[in-house]
Design an enzyme around this catalytic site. Sequence first.
Site, PDB file in Angstrom:
ATOM      1  N   HIS B  80       0.832  -1.200   0.000  1.00 30.77           N
ATOM      2  CA  HIS B  80       0.000   0.000   0.000  1.00 30.77           C
ATOM      3  C   HIS B  80       0.870   1.255   0.000  1.00 30.77           C
ATOM      4  CE1 HIS B  80      -2.883   3.034   1.275  1.00 30.77           C
ATOM      5  NE2 HIS B  80      -2.141   3.279   2.331  1.00 30.77           N
ATOM      6  N   ASP B 109       7.312  20.421 -27.331  1.00 30.94           N
ATOM      7  CA  ASP B 109       7.443  19.148 -26.617  1.00 30.94           C
ATOM      8  C   ASP B 109       8.504  19.350 -25.540  1.00 30.94           C
ATOM      9  OD1 ASP B 109       7.528  16.388 -25.847  1.00 30.94           O
ATOM     10  OD2 ASP B 109       6.819  15.862 -27.838  1.00 30.94           O
ATOM     11  N   TRP B 144       7.322   0.431   3.760  1.00 31.01           N
ATOM     12  CA  TRP B 144       7.725   1.152   2.548  1.00 31.01           C
ATOM     13  C   TRP B 144       9.145   1.661   2.652  1.00 31.01           C
ATOM     14  CZ3 TRP B 144       9.002   6.148   0.844  1.00 31.01           C
ATOM     15  CH2 TRP B 144       8.980   7.144   1.809  1.00 31.01           C
ATOM     16  N   SER B 174      13.473   5.630 -13.957  1.00 33.08           N
ATOM     17  CA  SER B 174      12.416   6.364 -14.648  1.00 33.08           C
ATOM     18  C   SER B 174      12.331   7.803 -14.150  1.00 33.08           C
ATOM     19  CB  SER B 174      11.089   5.634 -14.437  1.00 33.08           C
ATOM     20  OG  SER B 174      10.014   6.493 -14.618  1.00 33.08           O
ATOM     21  N   SER B 175      12.319   7.973 -12.836  1.00 33.35           N
ATOM     22  CA  SER B 175      12.182   9.325 -12.280  1.00 33.35           C
ATOM     23  C   SER B 175      13.410  10.174 -12.561  1.00 33.35           C
ATOM     24  CB  SER B 175      11.974   9.268 -10.770  1.00 33.35           C
ATOM     25  OG  SER B 175      10.785   8.599 -10.474  1.00 33.35           O
ATOM     26  N   HIS B 258      13.299  12.006   2.872  1.00 29.40           N
ATOM     27  CA  HIS B 258      12.685  13.279   3.200  1.00 29.40           C
ATOM     28  C   HIS B 258      12.474  14.162   1.972  1.00 29.40           C
ATOM     29  CE1 HIS B 258      10.784  16.274   5.521  1.00 29.40           C
ATOM     30  NE2 HIS B 258      11.385  17.099   4.688  1.00 29.40           N
ATOM     31  N   GLU B 260      11.881  13.180  -0.740  1.00 29.39           N
ATOM     32  CA  GLU B 260      10.756  12.514  -1.391  1.00 29.39           C
ATOM     33  C   GLU B 260       9.413  13.102  -0.957  1.00 29.39           C
ATOM     34  OE1 GLU B 260      10.311  10.349  -3.726  1.00 29.39           O
ATOM     35  OE2 GLU B 260       8.207   9.836  -3.381  1.00 29.39           O
ATOM     36  N   TYR B 262       8.754  16.063  -0.212  1.00 28.35           N
ATOM     37  CA  TYR B 262       8.535  17.314  -0.939  1.00 28.35           C
ATOM     38  C   TYR B 262       8.326  17.072  -2.422  1.00 28.35           C
ATOM     39  CZ  TYR B 262       9.250  19.638   3.341  1.00 28.35           C
ATOM     40  OH  TYR B 262       9.079  20.032   4.631  1.00 28.35           O
ATOM     41  N   SER B 273      -1.322  26.766  -6.778  1.00 30.02           N
ATOM     42  CA  SER B 273      -0.880  28.122  -7.129  1.00 30.02           C
ATOM     43  C   SER B 273      -1.402  28.575  -8.484  1.00 30.02           C
ATOM     44  CB  SER B 273       0.644  28.209  -7.134  1.00 30.02           C
ATOM     45  OG  SER B 273       1.165  27.743  -5.923  1.00 30.02           O
ATOM     46  N   HIS B 307      15.474  13.600  11.113  1.00 31.72           N
ATOM     47  CA  HIS B 307      14.301  13.700  11.992  1.00 31.72           C
ATOM     48  C   HIS B 307      13.455  12.440  11.944  1.00 31.72           C
ATOM     49  CE1 HIS B 307      11.970  15.932   8.554  1.00 31.72           C
ATOM     50  NE2 HIS B 307      11.893  14.647   8.396  1.00 31.72           N
ATOM     51  N   HIS B 308      13.747  11.557  10.991  1.00 31.46           N
ATOM     52  CA  HIS B 308      13.065  10.262  10.984  1.00 31.46           C
ATOM     53  C   HIS B 308      13.744   9.278  11.932  1.00 31.46           C
ATOM     54  CE1 HIS B 308      10.406  11.190   7.590  1.00 31.46           C
ATOM     55  NE2 HIS B 308      11.402  11.957   7.193  1.00 31.46           N
ATOM     56  N   THR B 333       7.121  27.323   4.216  1.00 29.45           N
ATOM     57  CA  THR B 333       5.825  26.703   3.976  1.00 29.45           C
ATOM     58  C   THR B 333       4.707  27.641   4.413  1.00 29.45           C
ATOM     59  OG1 THR B 333       6.890  24.605   4.479  1.00 29.45           O
ATOM     60  CG2 THR B 333       4.501  24.594   4.300  1.00 29.45           C
ATOM     61  N   LYS B 336       4.090  30.376   1.992  1.00 29.05           N
ATOM     62  CA  LYS B 336       3.254  29.989   0.851  1.00 29.05           C
ATOM     63  C   LYS B 336       1.782  29.970   1.243  1.00 29.05           C
ATOM     64  CE  LYS B 336       5.240  27.016  -2.297  1.00 29.05           C
ATOM     65  NZ  LYS B 336       5.899  25.796  -2.805  1.00 29.05           N
ATOM     66  N   ARG B 455       1.942   1.683  14.787  1.00 26.38           N
ATOM     67  CA  ARG B 455       1.633   1.462  13.376  1.00 26.38           C
ATOM     68  C   ARG B 455       2.083   0.057  12.969  1.00 26.38           C
ATOM     69  NH1 ARG B 455       5.938   5.218  10.015  1.00 26.38           N
ATOM     70  NH2 ARG B 455       4.941   4.303   8.191  1.00 26.38           N
TER      71      ARG B 455
HETATM   72  C1  HEM Z   1      -7.732   5.460   0.429  1.00 25.70           C
HETATM   73  C2  HEM Z   1      -7.387   6.002   1.536  1.00 25.70           C
HETATM   74  C3  HEM Z   1      -6.308   5.434   2.421  1.00 25.70           C
HETATM   75  C4  HEM Z   1      -6.484   4.666   3.504  1.00 25.70           C
HETATM   76  C5  HEM Z   1      -7.812   4.176   4.071  1.00 25.70           C
HETATM   77  C6  HEM Z   1      -5.190   4.376   4.035  1.00 25.70           C
HETATM   78  C7  HEM Z   1      -4.960   3.601   5.148  1.00 25.70           C
HETATM   79  C8  HEM Z   1      -3.728   3.213   5.595  1.00 25.70           C
HETATM   80  C9  HEM Z   1      -3.472   2.282   6.637  1.00 25.70           C
HETATM   81  C10 HEM Z   1      -4.539   1.561   7.425  1.00 25.70           C
HETATM   82  C11 HEM Z   1      -2.132   2.165   6.768  1.00 25.70           C
HETATM   83  C12 HEM Z   1      -1.419   1.245   7.717  1.00 25.70           C
HETATM   84  C13 HEM Z   1      -0.951   1.917   8.924  1.00 25.70           C
HETATM   85  C14 HEM Z   1      -0.154   0.960   9.716  1.00 25.70           C
HETATM   86  O1  HEM Z   1      -0.601  -0.155   9.940  1.00 25.70           O
HETATM   87  O2  HEM Z   1       0.923   1.359  10.123  1.00 25.70           O
HETATM   88  C15 HEM Z   1      -1.526   3.024   5.842  1.00 25.70           C
HETATM   89  C16 HEM Z   1      -0.163   3.187   5.687  1.00 25.70           C
HETATM   90  C17 HEM Z   1       0.415   4.037   4.767  1.00 25.70           C
HETATM   91  N1  HEM Z   1      -0.240   4.806   3.835  1.00 25.70           N
HETATM   92 FE1  HEM Z   1      -2.230   4.883   3.564  1.00 25.70          FE
HETATM   93  N2  HEM Z   1      -4.243   4.990   3.288  1.00 25.70           N
HETATM   94  C18 HEM Z   1      -4.891   5.652   2.269  1.00 25.70           C
HETATM   95  C19 HEM Z   1      -4.282   6.411   1.274  1.00 25.70           C
HETATM   96  C20 HEM Z   1      -2.929   6.676   1.189  1.00 25.70           C
HETATM   97  C21 HEM Z   1      -2.312   7.547   0.227  1.00 25.70           C
HETATM   98  C22 HEM Z   1      -3.033   8.323  -0.862  1.00 25.70           C
HETATM   99  C23 HEM Z   1      -0.992   7.521   0.486  1.00 25.70           C
HETATM  100  C24 HEM Z   1       0.156   8.233  -0.203  1.00 25.70           C
HETATM  101  C25 HEM Z   1       0.174   9.119  -1.035  1.00 25.70           C
HETATM  102  C26 HEM Z   1      -0.771   6.640   1.571  1.00 25.70           C
HETATM  103  C27 HEM Z   1       0.477   6.377   2.110  1.00 25.70           C
HETATM  104  C28 HEM Z   1       0.703   5.504   3.118  1.00 25.70           C
HETATM  105  C29 HEM Z   1       2.009   5.157   3.619  1.00 25.70           C
HETATM  106  C30 HEM Z   1       3.344   5.710   3.116  1.00 25.70           C
HETATM  107  C31 HEM Z   1       1.839   4.230   4.624  1.00 25.70           C
HETATM  108  C32 HEM Z   1       2.911   3.602   5.468  1.00 25.70           C
HETATM  109  C33 HEM Z   1       3.247   2.262   4.982  1.00 25.70           C
HETATM  110  C34 HEM Z   1       4.251   1.672   5.875  1.00 25.70           C
HETATM  111  O3  HEM Z   1       4.063   1.758   7.101  1.00 25.70           O
HETATM  112  O4  HEM Z   1       5.243   1.153   5.351  1.00 25.70           O
HETATM  113  N3  HEM Z   1      -1.962   6.146   1.992  1.00 25.70           N
HETATM  114  N4  HEM Z   1      -2.510   3.654   5.100  1.00 25.70           N
HETATM  115 CU   LIG Z   2      11.116  13.880   6.764  1.00 31.89          CU
END
Ligand code: HEM
Ligand SMILES: [Cu+2]
Lengths: 117, 626, 229
Positions: B80, B109, B144, B174-175, B258, B260, B262, B273, B307-308, B333, B336, B455
Amino acid sequence: MNEREAARAHGAVRGHAEAHGAHEGAHVVPTSTYLKVGLVLAVITAVEFGIVYVPALKPVLIPLLLILSAAKFVLVAGFFMHLKFDRWVLAGFFAAGLILALGTYLGLGAIFAHRGG
Amino acid sequence: MAVLEQPRQVGLLRRPTSLTGFWSWVTTVDHKRIGILYFWTAFFFLLVGGIEALVMRLQLAHPDLELVTGDRFNELVTMHGTTMIFLAVMPLSSAFFNYMLPLLIGARDVAFPRLNALSYWLYLFGGILLNVSWLFGGAPNAGWFGYAPLTSSVYNLGRGIDFWIQGLQLLGVSSLISAINFIVTIFNMRAPGMSLMRMPVFVWNQLATSFLLLFSLPAVTVALIMLMFDRYFGANFFNAAKGGDAILWQHLFWVFGHPEVYIIILPAMGIVSEVLPTFSRKPLFGYSAVVFSTALIAFLAFGVWSHHMFTVGQGPVVNTVFALTTMTIAIPTGVKIFNWLATLWGGSIRFTTALLYSLGFLSMFTIGGLSGVMHSAAASNLQQHDTYFVVAHFHYVLIGGALFGLFAGIYYWFPKMFGRMLDERLGKWGFWVMLIGFNVTFFPFHFLGLLGMPRRIYTYPAELGLARWNLVSTIGAFILSVGILIFLVNVWKSLRYGEKAGPDPWDGRTLEWSIPSPPPVYNFRRIPYVHTRDPHWARKYPHLAQAEEPPPAATAADSEAEHGIHLPSPSYMPILLALAITVGAFGGVFRNVPLVALGVVGTIVSVYLWSVEGEGGIVVEPEGDA
Amino acid sequence: MAEHHGTGGHALQGPARGPGAAQALAVGHPQGAGHHAHSEVGVTGIDNRKLGMWLFLASECMFFGAFIVAYIAYQGKSLSGPTPEELLNIPLTSLSTFVLLMSSLAMVLAVQAAQQDRQADARKWLLATALLGLGFLSFQAYEYTHFIHAGLTLSVNLFGTTFYTLTGLHGLHVTIGVGWLLALFLRSLKVGLGRAQALSLELAGLYWHFVDVVWIVIFTLVYLMSVLG
Ligand code: HEM
Ligand SMILES: [Cu+2]
């Protein structure tokens, strides 16, 4: 308005007029310069090789070696890579990468070592 | 559109010629088509990541559920996070970068059209590679950020981590390629008269994002190489038994990680904007302050990574330094945010869906930013670290910030990209449902975190008293999903029945609104001459704009309109090269030497053909007199 | 590099996507000299590809920096031998460093010759560069064989891990560079190596010099400083 005028107007807006098609290859570096730089690079390497075996220099070896290798770095980047003659923006890009790398990794190294591994 | 000249076709290097149909998309080098490919692919992955999130929320809805096993939950959480960040949100930004950049700066282009296509295919294949891991014995499961030693071959036996390594490397390449492409485009390909300080703020944010990618990606590339060497060849980077140190991974990962965040948020800030001035019918307040704040944020982003790691025992000096640098970022920030507010102030505001999402961005991002500042106080961080409080924080910035900003962008630019309006009524419904669903899902995470819920746990006993807010949150997640569904319906309806957009449906300010929707392949029939910020606005309302100089009567590019416009030709090489690299990566996952060799040889051959083939070019005749 | 279209070059530039008719027509003549002849000088007055190459090299600073900092951070932390002091051969590496530096000199002479349309010279120096690069790689191959015999493998200790990855990835860059130079050389037999190809050569040169510069740093930090123990 013809191309040249448009270009000039453009140049004026941009603050650096290069309407006459100036380009990066324009500056001619004589071969002798390259040869001299090559020679200096070889000599510095020889000096580096020499000083690491001189016990008396031990205390100042680190700064000495750093300065010498920095000199080589600057010579290659400045002359062989043409940074000295090219547009500043190239040197700017490279300097940005270099400075960020130096800052980041010096910091990282310091923090890492400080923890005592 | 008539094609006046085609390249002569020679043997192996035949260029594709179709302008429509499947192959025209596979071989396209048109930034607009590539943008559209990014758009749909990213949206698809957003749904995949969303479904993974819903499964997690169901599992956590009630104490002691066993809907999925703990192992499976680890995979879900990892995939996820990885999917949302690398396959959904970043590429969605990239969709706008690709589509809009040349339109915003008055170009035909990007600088390297074929490399642009390569970026897309690497992204697609990298995403596929990551996700097929589910079918081959298990997805990545170390979170992640894949902390060592959870990823080591001693503790993590399956192939999941190998998929993660190879997949992320593909995405990284790619990026990196896009970043270079965009920077060169921005520096070199602006229309005459468009000085840096006349660029749309979106482009500034794109520039900053690209520099962040350029300089931060290598750190994670290196970390992944080290991890690969540890897992594949018995190296010791993170192997404590031989003196290696897992903390090295954390440092390298966050040196990337970090910046990332931003990389994720700046594009959304760029969109907002553009949207706020358009719908306030005022120029952006404090343009140069916003630009300099953007640059400052990008620069500071490199000085805060530790800070992480406040809880790993770095000592008070290091923690203090990083707490201070982190808090400093709040200043630009804040600048802005106040500039956006001041843009609204006194404007004649039209509450379109795009504006609503921008306001959603402003408010939700501010909440996420505030909890972020709370984390940055190292002492308080000890309490919050790795709890749901952090999960609340990053979803406020990621969804409330980035995703809402991107939705603003979708509602704003969809008419330009697809030529049809999205339904405003459905749009507003979608917005409010999403906003409510989002807050019901994620606000309770603050409480759960303060109650001590860690978490990445797959369940919890009833006695902990976490059940109520978890249930609320799960309900919220479904409300949020309904909001997304409404959006999908809206898109479907619009593509079928939507009202035709016309070139300038919003009374826009920037160059993209001066050409038809969707724009012709060559974008601008005549390359515009830019003599002020918001050039399209200035042309429509000369008395309202302070043009600094009169526009020249005609531009040098005029002759082009008469003699045909030169465009790069489509090419098979980008997808071929991406395929070859992917074959190599796939071989890497399975440690299959012949497959890796095939990938390497294929890569070399494709690179060679690529360079021999050259950029090519076709000449087209502009149509009409748009 | 006199092939820019027209003199008002850059007003036409960016937006027109640089390539003029010359480029469009050059397609289909993949063997012809044509399509290297054009240059895409943009608003900054620099060719797109050159700008891109410099950005890439700037990014590479962050790449090599990470391996270098790993080497230094793990210095002296190996739990068992062999140690750097036992193995690293400074005289030999000084020689290989010299070879690489001279390859850079040859490279710059090749580019200069191409820019002045002295094709034979350009080819000669290009080949010399590639051969010197191969020479450097031979030194490295010899060094690795020797070290492995002495018991230093990737997994034996932290020194092995960090040393082989750092120098190995540098060696990989050199290898890619040699491949690039040889490819340019082979192509030059067909399409020549004069002004029209000078930019392509210059780009390869930038990469090559960068790899050289990285080695200058590695040579000092890894080899020379190993005498300090
Ligand atoms: C559809 C809505 C979303 C729901 C319901 C949701 C829910 C969750 C849940 C339940 C977790 C797990 C937390 C845990 O157990 O530690 C999680 C982790 C995370 N979510 Fe989401 N999320 C959503 C959308 C997003 C979006 C849009 C992003 C990023 C742009 C995102 C980024 C992350 C990240 C980075 C983690 C941490 C994964 C990790 O701990 O390695 N989520 N999310
Ligand atoms: Cu950070």
